[in-house]
Design a protein around this motif. Sequence first.
Motif, PDB file in Angstrom:
ATOM      1  N   UNK A 135      51.192  41.831  48.097  1.00 22.34           N
ATOM      2  CA  UNK A 135      50.437  41.863  46.855  1.00 22.34           C
ATOM      3  C   UNK A 135      50.971  43.004  45.996  1.00 22.34           C
ATOM      4  N   UNK A 136      51.134  42.754  44.719  1.00 25.07           N
ATOM      5  CA  UNK A 136      51.642  43.791  43.823  1.00 25.07           C
ATOM      6  C   UNK A 136      50.538  44.762  43.446  1.00 25.07           C
ATOM      7  N   UNK A 137      50.943  45.948  43.030  1.00 26.07           N
ATOM      8  CA  UNK A 137      49.991  46.945  42.563  1.00 26.07           C
ATOM      9  C   UNK A 137      49.155  46.373  41.422  1.00 26.07           C
ATOM     10  N   UNK A 138      49.786  45.602  40.550  1.00 25.64           N
ATOM     11  CA  UNK A 138      49.067  45.032  39.408  1.00 25.64           C
ATOM     12  C   UNK A 138      47.934  44.104  39.865  1.00 25.64           C
ATOM     13  N   UNK A 139      48.218  43.289  40.878  1.00 27.02           N
ATOM     14  CA  UNK A 139      47.173  42.398  41.397  1.00 27.02           C
ATOM     15  C   UNK A 139      46.009  43.195  41.973  1.00 27.02           C
ATOM     16  N   UNK A 140      46.331  44.307  42.637  1.00 30.01           N
ATOM     17  CA  UNK A 140      45.273  45.133  43.212  1.00 30.01           C
ATOM     18  C   UNK A 140      44.458  45.810  42.126  1.00 30.01           C
ATOM     19  N   UNK A 141      45.107  46.161  41.006  1.00 29.66           N
ATOM     20  CA  UNK A 141      44.366  46.738  39.885  1.00 29.66           C
ATOM     21  C   UNK A 141      43.340  45.738  39.364  1.00 29.66           C
ATOM     22  N   UNK A 142      43.715  44.455  39.370  1.00 30.33           N
ATOM     23  CA  UNK A 142      42.773  43.432  38.936  1.00 30.33           C
ATOM     24  C   UNK A 142      41.541  43.432  39.824  1.00 30.33           C
ATOM     25  N   UNK A 143      41.737  43.680  41.120  1.00 30.34           N
ATOM     26  CA  UNK A 143      40.623  43.707  42.062  1.00 30.34           C
ATOM     27  C   UNK A 143      39.733  44.914  41.815  1.00 30.34           C
ATOM     28  N   UNK A 144      40.325  45.969  41.248  1.00 30.13           N
ATOM     29  CA  UNK A 144      39.564  47.187  40.983  1.00 30.13           C
ATOM     30  C   UNK A 144      38.727  47.052  39.728  1.00 30.13           C
ATOM     31  N   UNK A 145      39.370  46.605  38.659  1.00 31.79           N
ATOM     32  CA  UNK A 145      38.732  46.678  37.347  1.00 31.79           C
ATOM     33  C   UNK A 145      37.978  45.417  36.940  1.00 31.79           C
ATOM     34  N   UNK A 146      38.272  44.299  37.592  1.00 30.16           N
ATOM     35  CA  UNK A 146      37.632  43.054  37.215  1.00 30.16           C
ATOM     36  C   UNK A 146      36.736  42.573  38.346  1.00 30.16           C
ATOM     37  N   UNK A 147      35.437  42.585  38.106  1.00 25.07           N
ATOM     38  CA  UNK A 147      34.507  42.081  39.106  1.00 25.07           C
ATOM     39  C   UNK A 147      33.945  40.754  38.602  1.00 25.07           C
ATOM     40  N   UNK A 148      34.564  39.669  39.028  1.00 25.68           N
ATOM     41  CA  UNK A 148      34.071  38.351  38.630  1.00 25.68           C
ATOM     42  C   UNK A 148      32.976  37.950  39.609  1.00 25.68           C
ATOM     43  N   UNK A 149      31.826  37.681  39.081  1.00 27.13           N
ATOM     44  CA  UNK A 149      30.703  37.283  39.953  1.00 27.13           C
ATOM     45  C   UNK A 149      30.855  35.824  40.350  1.00 27.13           C
TER      46      UNK A 149
END
Length: 84
Positions: free
Chosen positions: A70-84
Amino acid sequence: GGRCVSFIKSVTPLNDWRLFMEMETGSVIVADLSRKLNTARFGQLRDAVLFRSAVTDGDVVSWGGGVLTVTARELMDAVFVNRE
């Protein structure tokens, strides 16, 4: 893009499918991957032993010796975007 992407200095798997990342910039980030376990992309990480095998080369985080990368960018998405 001309933007400078933060590189990952180290990763430490935590309980509850959280990933503690120390960035080259000195900041620390905790990515909660528990919300992603029902996706095709991250589903393999439901295996706790596999999850705890996380390592990084600075650009990507990989599990199981490359079973999942997994790229760092994908992990950033997991940090900043909380899709319910």
